[in-house]
Design a protein around this motif. Sequence first.
Motif, PDB file in Angstrom:
ATOM      1  N   ARG A  31       0.849  -1.197   0.000  1.00  0.00           N
ATOM      2  CA  ARG A  31       0.000   0.000   0.000  1.00  0.00           C
ATOM      3  C   ARG A  31       0.880   1.241   0.000  1.00  0.00           C
ATOM      4  N   PRO A  32       0.394   2.362  -0.577  1.00  0.00           N
ATOM      5  CA  PRO A  32       1.177   3.603  -0.575  1.00  0.00           C
ATOM      6  C   PRO A  32       1.526   4.033   0.846  1.00  0.00           C
ATOM      7  N   ALA A  33       2.678   4.681   0.995  1.00  0.00           N
ATOM      8  CA  ALA A  33       3.158   5.064   2.329  1.00  0.00           C
ATOM      9  C   ALA A  33       2.176   6.016   3.013  1.00  0.00           C
ATOM     10  N   TRP A  34       1.642   6.997   2.235  1.00  0.00           N
ATOM     11  CA  TRP A  34       0.734   7.977   2.844  1.00  0.00           C
ATOM     12  C   TRP A  34      -0.559   7.312   3.323  1.00  0.00           C
ATOM     13  N   LEU A  35      -1.020   6.296   2.580  1.00  0.00           N
ATOM     14  CA  LEU A  35      -2.240   5.590   2.971  1.00  0.00           C
ATOM     15  C   LEU A  35      -1.997   4.745   4.219  1.00  0.00           C
ATOM     16  N   ARG A  36      -0.805   4.110   4.277  1.00  0.00           N
ATOM     17  CA  ARG A  36      -0.461   3.346   5.473  1.00  0.00           C
ATOM     18  C   ARG A  36      -0.384   4.257   6.694  1.00  0.00           C
ATOM     19  N   LYS A  37       0.192   5.447   6.486  1.00  0.00           N
ATOM     20  CA  LYS A  37       0.328   6.390   7.593  1.00  0.00           C
ATOM     21  C   LYS A  37      -1.036   6.832   8.104  1.00  0.00           C
ATOM     22  N   ILE A  38      -1.941   7.179   7.190  1.00  0.00           N
ATOM     23  CA  ILE A  38      -3.273   7.646   7.586  1.00  0.00           C
ATOM     24  C   ILE A  38      -4.045   6.542   8.291  1.00  0.00           C
ATOM     25  N   SER A  39      -4.029   5.329   7.695  1.00  0.00           N
ATOM     26  CA  SER A  39      -4.771   4.222   8.300  1.00  0.00           C
ATOM     27  C   SER A  39      -4.216   3.870   9.679  1.00  0.00           C
ATOM     28  N   THR A  40      -2.878   3.964   9.818  1.00  0.00           N
ATOM     29  CA  THR A  40      -2.260   3.678  11.117  1.00  0.00           C
ATOM     30  C   THR A  40      -2.670   4.707  12.151  1.00  0.00           C
ATOM     31  N   GLU A  41      -2.679   5.989  11.750  1.00  0.00           N
ATOM     32  CA  GLU A  41      -3.047   7.053  12.686  1.00  0.00           C
ATOM     33  C   GLU A  41      -4.505   6.928  13.111  1.00  0.00           C
ATOM     34  N   ILE A  42      -5.393   6.640  12.151  1.00  0.00           N
ATOM     35  CA  ILE A  42      -6.814   6.514  12.481  1.00  0.00           C
ATOM     36  C   ILE A  42      -7.045   5.303  13.392  1.00  0.00           C
ATOM     37  N   ALA A  43      -6.403   4.186  13.037  1.00  0.00           N
ATOM     38  CA  ALA A  43      -6.554   2.995  13.880  1.00  0.00           C
ATOM     39  C   ALA A  43      -5.984   3.237  15.273  1.00  0.00           C
ATOM     40  N   GLY A  44      -4.835   3.899  15.331  1.00  0.00           N
ATOM     41  CA  GLY A  44      -4.235   4.210  16.627  1.00  0.00           C
ATOM     42  C   GLY A  44      -5.115   5.118  17.467  1.00  0.00           C
ATOM     43  N   ALA A  45      -5.728   6.124  16.814  1.00  0.00           N
ATOM     44  CA  ALA A  45      -6.625   7.029  17.531  1.00  0.00           C
ATOM     45  C   ALA A  45      -7.830   6.269  18.069  1.00  0.00           C
ATOM     46  N   GLY A  46      -8.355   5.348  17.252  1.00  0.00           N
ATOM     47  CA  GLY A  46      -9.509   4.568  17.701  1.00  0.00           C
ATOM     48  C   GLY A  46      -9.172   3.667  18.879  1.00  0.00           C
ATOM     49  N   ILE A  47      -8.022   2.993  18.811  1.00  0.00           N
ATOM     50  CA  ILE A  47      -7.610   2.093  19.900  1.00  0.00           C
ATOM     51  C   ILE A  47      -7.338   2.889  21.169  1.00  0.00           C
ATOM     52  N   ALA A  48      -6.634   4.009  21.018  1.00  0.00           N
ATOM     53  CA  ALA A  48      -6.329   4.845  22.185  1.00  0.00           C
ATOM     54  C   ALA A  48      -7.605   5.384  22.817  1.00  0.00           C
ATOM     55  N   THR A  49      -8.522   5.876  21.986  1.00  0.00           N
ATOM     56  CA  THR A  49      -9.779   6.426  22.501  1.00  0.00           C
ATOM     57  C   THR A  49     -10.596   5.363  23.211  1.00  0.00           C
ATOM     58  N   LEU A  50     -10.700   4.181  22.591  1.00  0.00           N
ATOM     59  CA  LEU A  50     -11.453   3.089  23.204  1.00  0.00           C
ATOM     60  C   LEU A  50     -10.843   2.687  24.544  1.00  0.00           C
ATOM     61  N   SER A  51      -9.521   2.568  24.590  1.00  0.00           N
ATOM     62  CA  SER A  51      -8.841   2.158  25.821  1.00  0.00           C
ATOM     63  C   SER A  51      -9.029   3.191  26.916  1.00  0.00           C
ATOM     64  N   VAL A  52      -8.802   4.464  26.584  1.00  0.00           N
ATOM     65  CA  VAL A  52      -8.918   5.530  27.580  1.00  0.00           C
ATOM     66  C   VAL A  52     -10.361   5.684  28.045  1.00  0.00           C
ATOM     67  N   THR A  53     -11.315   5.581  27.102  1.00  0.00           N
ATOM     68  CA  THR A  53     -12.725   5.720  27.460  1.00  0.00           C
ATOM     69  C   THR A  53     -13.156   4.639  28.441  1.00  0.00           C
ATOM     70  N   VAL A  54     -12.761   3.392  28.151  1.00  0.00           N
ATOM     71  CA  VAL A  54     -13.131   2.282  29.031  1.00  0.00           C
ATOM     72  C   VAL A  54     -12.523   2.467  30.423  1.00  0.00           C
ATOM     73  N   PHE A  55     -11.279   2.945  30.473  1.00  0.00           N
ATOM     74  CA  PHE A  55     -10.574   3.013  31.754  1.00  0.00           C
ATOM     75  C   PHE A  55     -10.975   4.226  32.592  1.00  0.00           C
ATOM     76  N   THR A  56     -11.352   5.318  31.931  1.00  0.00           N
ATOM     77  CA  THR A  56     -11.681   6.540  32.677  1.00  0.00           C
ATOM     78  C   THR A  56     -13.177   6.742  32.871  1.00  0.00           C
ATOM     79  N   ALA A  57     -14.010   5.875  32.283  1.00  0.00           N
ATOM     80  CA  ALA A  57     -15.460   6.070  32.316  1.00  0.00           C
ATOM     81  C   ALA A  57     -16.025   6.265  33.725  1.00  0.00           C
ATOM     82  N   PRO A  58     -15.684   5.412  34.712  1.00  0.00           N
ATOM     83  CA  PRO A  58     -16.277   5.601  36.039  1.00  0.00           C
ATOM     84  C   PRO A  58     -15.847   6.901  36.712  1.00  0.00           C
ATOM     85  N   VAL A  59     -14.619   7.335  36.467  1.00  0.00           N
ATOM     86  CA  VAL A  59     -14.152   8.582  37.079  1.00  0.00           C
ATOM     87  C   VAL A  59     -14.853   9.782  36.437  1.00  0.00           C
TER      88      VAL A  59
END
Length: 513
Positions: free
Chosen positions: A383-411
Amino acid sequence: MKPESKTALIAICFALGILAAACMHPIIWTSIAFLTVIGLYIFAKTLSRESVLIAATVFVIGAAYYQLNTQIPDDDISRYVFRARAFEGVVASDPETSEDKIRLICRVKRVQIHCEWRYASGLVMLNLYPGKDGNAPKLEYGDRVRISAVPYPPRDPTNPGQFSWRQYLARQNIYSCAYASASQVRILNGASGNIFVSAALRAKHYIVKSIYRITPEREASVIAGMVLGTYSYLPRQTLANFGKTGTMHLLAASGFNCYIILLLATPLLRRIKIMPKGRNIIIIILVIAYLFMVGPKPSLVRASLIAIFYMLAPLFKKTPNIRVLFFATGLVVLAINPSYLFDVGFQLSFLAVWALISIAPVVESLLAHAGLVPAKCKNQASRPAWLRKISTEIAGAGIATLSVTVFTAPVIAYYFNYFSLVSLPANMALALGVPLVFAAGMLAPVFAPIPIIGGLVGWLGTIVTKGMLAVVDYLGSWDHSSIAVSSPGLLAIAGYYLILYVALSYVRSDIEK
């Protein structure tokens, strides 16, 4: 004992000592520490005596340090509330201007009791209102002022469970408030204050002016907020929509800001052929300058210390261990101000980082195992480098958001009584835009005086910000973008984290098979 375990033991026991001192009488927490040590010595088989002694000693130090730090001096201005008729001091913060007032912190030097002036100390949270002509006094950090106003103690909330302004200010060692109009303020000759803070605040003001110079007002308020980690520039409805979509952290001075500084500075320094050690030193200077500019907010202090420690490690030929840095940073932040332990920004900041350290890798492995995110394999190379970069950033943002949301939800539910249902898509949509907006804001003071280039930077920042605001406004306008919840009890929160720990342990072991 491993360095990671020893650092964690010291940091956790120090925090537990602070918590005990805040909730118990000194005789009680001292007795608990003593009996715990005796019990562990007698019954514990797996713990070394060294670990027991370290834990008990650090616990007592944390408790004693908190009590010492929260003692109000005899000459603090809070001792003169409702008695003082005026006070003199120095503006100790960058004045924040809102729609109807200016808010600042004044470091007191003298108070007037009847006709007598006495030396005093302490801080006052001061609210200044416009005079009859509609003009408010123009004050800056370091100005010496005389305020003809009567200080009063901050008030507790009228209903239980509400935000306590008194406790919030006490965590900053502020025990008095005052309000005054323009006619009650007199600027005295001479100036005081830290020269580095003064220089950083002048740079901050120049950045804000440059952003507003090349960007429309609404977009400029968002860019300035993201660059400087503050909500004070945003309209109320825009701020409310950021809250509903769970993207408020993008406007808070935190680790994300430090990460973007590293993200932008590293390739630039590498391109101009600065050696790695030199790059690390320059980035450390940039992070410290940014901290001076924004102010010592607990989340930013934590982020800055982690970034600085991480950059210092290679200079001493050490490999940085993120878990050791996490606990060491927590210990340093609490040593700076033990009351930070009870600050919601401190709690959410450290919970979010721990989620990224411990939960995000498990979530990423689980999603990759299920085929929901692309695994790191050779097929990616086609895959093109720019497409890999974008997909990686979006996937990373989703994983980070999901992880942080689950862990901080009760607080979040405990403090703010809401839960965002659109946090995941909102954060993923904004993930690529934030670095561009941050870059446009930081480049504004450099290129604003140059018409064509400054206009291009402003146009880019405006376009990206408009897109981000469109996402936030659209998702935030949904009737059920967030749901109201009641504050969970402490036992319920503890049970939630216990269940989460068991579930993650099971998933981790299942993936590793």
